[in-house]
Design an enzyme around this catalytic site. Structure first.
Site, PDB file in Angstrom:
ATOM      1  CG  HIS A  42      -1.959   1.041   1.253  1.00 44.67           C
ATOM      2  ND1 HIS A  42      -3.315   0.756   1.319  1.00 44.67           N
ATOM      3  CD2 HIS A  42      -1.886   2.390   1.214  1.00 44.67           C
ATOM      4  CE1 HIS A  42      -4.006   1.877   1.316  1.00 44.67           C
ATOM      5  NE2 HIS A  42      -3.160   2.892   1.259  1.00 44.67           N
ATOM      6  CG  HIS A  59      -7.833   3.619   0.488  1.00 45.19           C
ATOM      7  ND1 HIS A  59      -7.279   3.004  -0.593  1.00 45.19           N
ATOM      8  CD2 HIS A  59      -6.840   4.391   1.017  1.00 45.19           C
ATOM      9  CE1 HIS A  59      -6.009   3.397  -0.714  1.00 45.19           C
ATOM     10  NE2 HIS A  59      -5.723   4.234   0.244  1.00 45.19           N
ATOM     11  CD  GLU A 115      -7.001   6.581   5.728  1.00 42.75           C
ATOM     12  OE1 GLU A 115      -7.659   6.570   4.674  1.00 42.75           O
ATOM     13  OE2 GLU A 115      -5.901   7.160   5.847  1.00 42.75           O
ATOM     14  CG  ASP A 157      -1.355   5.715   3.191  1.00 46.69           C
ATOM     15  OD1 ASP A 157      -1.733   5.395   2.055  1.00 46.69           O
ATOM     16  OD2 ASP A 157      -2.121   6.241   4.033  1.00 46.69           O
ATOM     17  CG  ASP A 158       0.411   9.089   1.021  1.00 44.63           C
ATOM     18  OD1 ASP A 158       0.376   8.910  -0.202  1.00 44.63           O
ATOM     19  OD2 ASP A 158      -0.588   8.983   1.759  1.00 44.63           O
TER      20      ASP A 158
HETATM   21 ZN   LIG Z   1      -3.763   4.939   0.995  1.00 42.42          ZN
END
Ligand SMILES: [Zn+2]
Length: 325
Positions: free
Chosen positions: A14, A188, A191, A269-270
């Site tokens: 991811h 997603h 979250e 993720d980022d």
């Molecule tokens: Zn994501």
């Protein structure tokens, strides 16, 4: 500390391509193009944001630098080099076709450019999962699913973006089309929203994997269902903590999900936005839960079994991961 974990072979499922852009890469590209990005960097050179809306704003400005297929080749090479340096041997990367052809280039050309950049980096296998952006709506998602189904080399189809927007049922036609095309499916959910968002996503889209899904830890029946159906979660603890969805590493539900028998995998993720790396995540989880190399290898093997790749690649990667026991 994180250095100790950099040599352990890892699998990451991811990761958002633009969200993984190293800040120094974005700065250099902006300088080349003579673009002024304003104040998106902190004094130490990292991305500077304080809350979720600022994070989105900085992300948008940073990615505005990416305009041509060549920019994307360089981006994907930079992103893969950073992952390989911390021991990642296999990764799956999200990208949004709607957002990545700023100069008007055809999506197929941009996608080929991205794959070319990835192929330049030795020691790591990358697969790509084009995603529909949820807040752009279900019609757009269906259009993206059609494009992705016709894209040679796409490994999956996903849904990302603001999970508070639109009823998830509205995305069922896009997922049905992608399933028909043989693509691996991930969405997603759970979250920002609660366990009901995970349940509704399972009912409407039947994805093999859920992005995040951490809210399921608040619902024992849902955890039992995830375990029973073998739906795997792409958990990104550092992202959740940076976005204040969890107070601390010790409070993160990943360990409870794992104990409940839910398939959990670890991703970032980022990463530069959340000041993290996969090696740093391992170090923090080791400290919070005492997770050992053996635990991480078990989760990496689980991730590899849930990967959207061919069996020969899966077997090769499982060999490189070694045994967990
Ligand atoms: Zn994501």
């Amino acid at each position: 500390m994180a250095r100790d974990w950099a040599t352990l072979p890892k699998v990451e499922l991811h990761l958002h391509l633009e969200g993984a852009a190293p800040p120094e890469f974005i700065r250099a590209l902006a300088a080349e193009k003579g673009l002024n990005l304003g104040h998106i960097f902190a004094a130490d050179g990292s991305y500077d944001w304080a809350d979720f809306s600022e994070f989105l704003a900085v992300y948008e400005v940073a990615t505005s630098v990416l305009q041509t297929p060549e920019d994307y080749t360089r981006l994907s090479e930079a992103v893969l080099r950073a992952r390989a340096a911390e021991g990642v041997i296999y990764t799956e990367i999200f990208l949004a076709p709607q957002l990545c052809a700023a100069d008007g280039s055809a999506w197929a050309d941009v996608f080929a450019a991205i794959r070319e950049g990835a192929a330049r980096v030795p020691g790591i296998e990358a697969r790509f999962i084009p995603i529909a952006v949820r807040h752009m709506g279900p019609d757009d998602a269906l259009r993206v699913a059609r494009i992705v189904a016709d894209t040679p080399g796409a490994s999956g189809f996903g849904l990302a973006g603001d999970e508070r927007q639109y009823d998830v049922d509205a995305f069922a036609p896009a997922f049905a089309l992608a399933r028909e095309a043989g693509l691996g499916l991930t969405a997603h959910a759970g979250e920002i929203c609660g366990p009901e968002s995970v349940r509704a996503t399972l009912d409407a889209l039947s994805p093999a994997r859920i992005g995040h899904g951490i809210a399921a830890a608040r619902d024992p029946a849902l955890m039992a269902r995830l375990a029973e159906e073998g739906v795997v979660l792409e958990v990104c603890p550092g992202s959740n903590i940076a976005l204040a969805l969890c107070g601390s590493w010790a409070e993160h539900p990943v360990a409870a999900l794992d104990r409940a028998g839910v398939g959990v995998t670890l991703s970032t993720d980022d990463p530069p936005y959340f000041h993290t790396s996969l090696a740093q995540e391992y170090a923090a989880l080791n400290e919070a839960f005492g997770w050992s190399r053996k635990t991480f290898t078990r989760l990496n093997r689980l991730a590899m079994r849930a990967a959207f790749c061919d069996d020969a690649t899966r077997t090769r990667m499982l060999e490189r991961l070694g045994e967990s026991a």
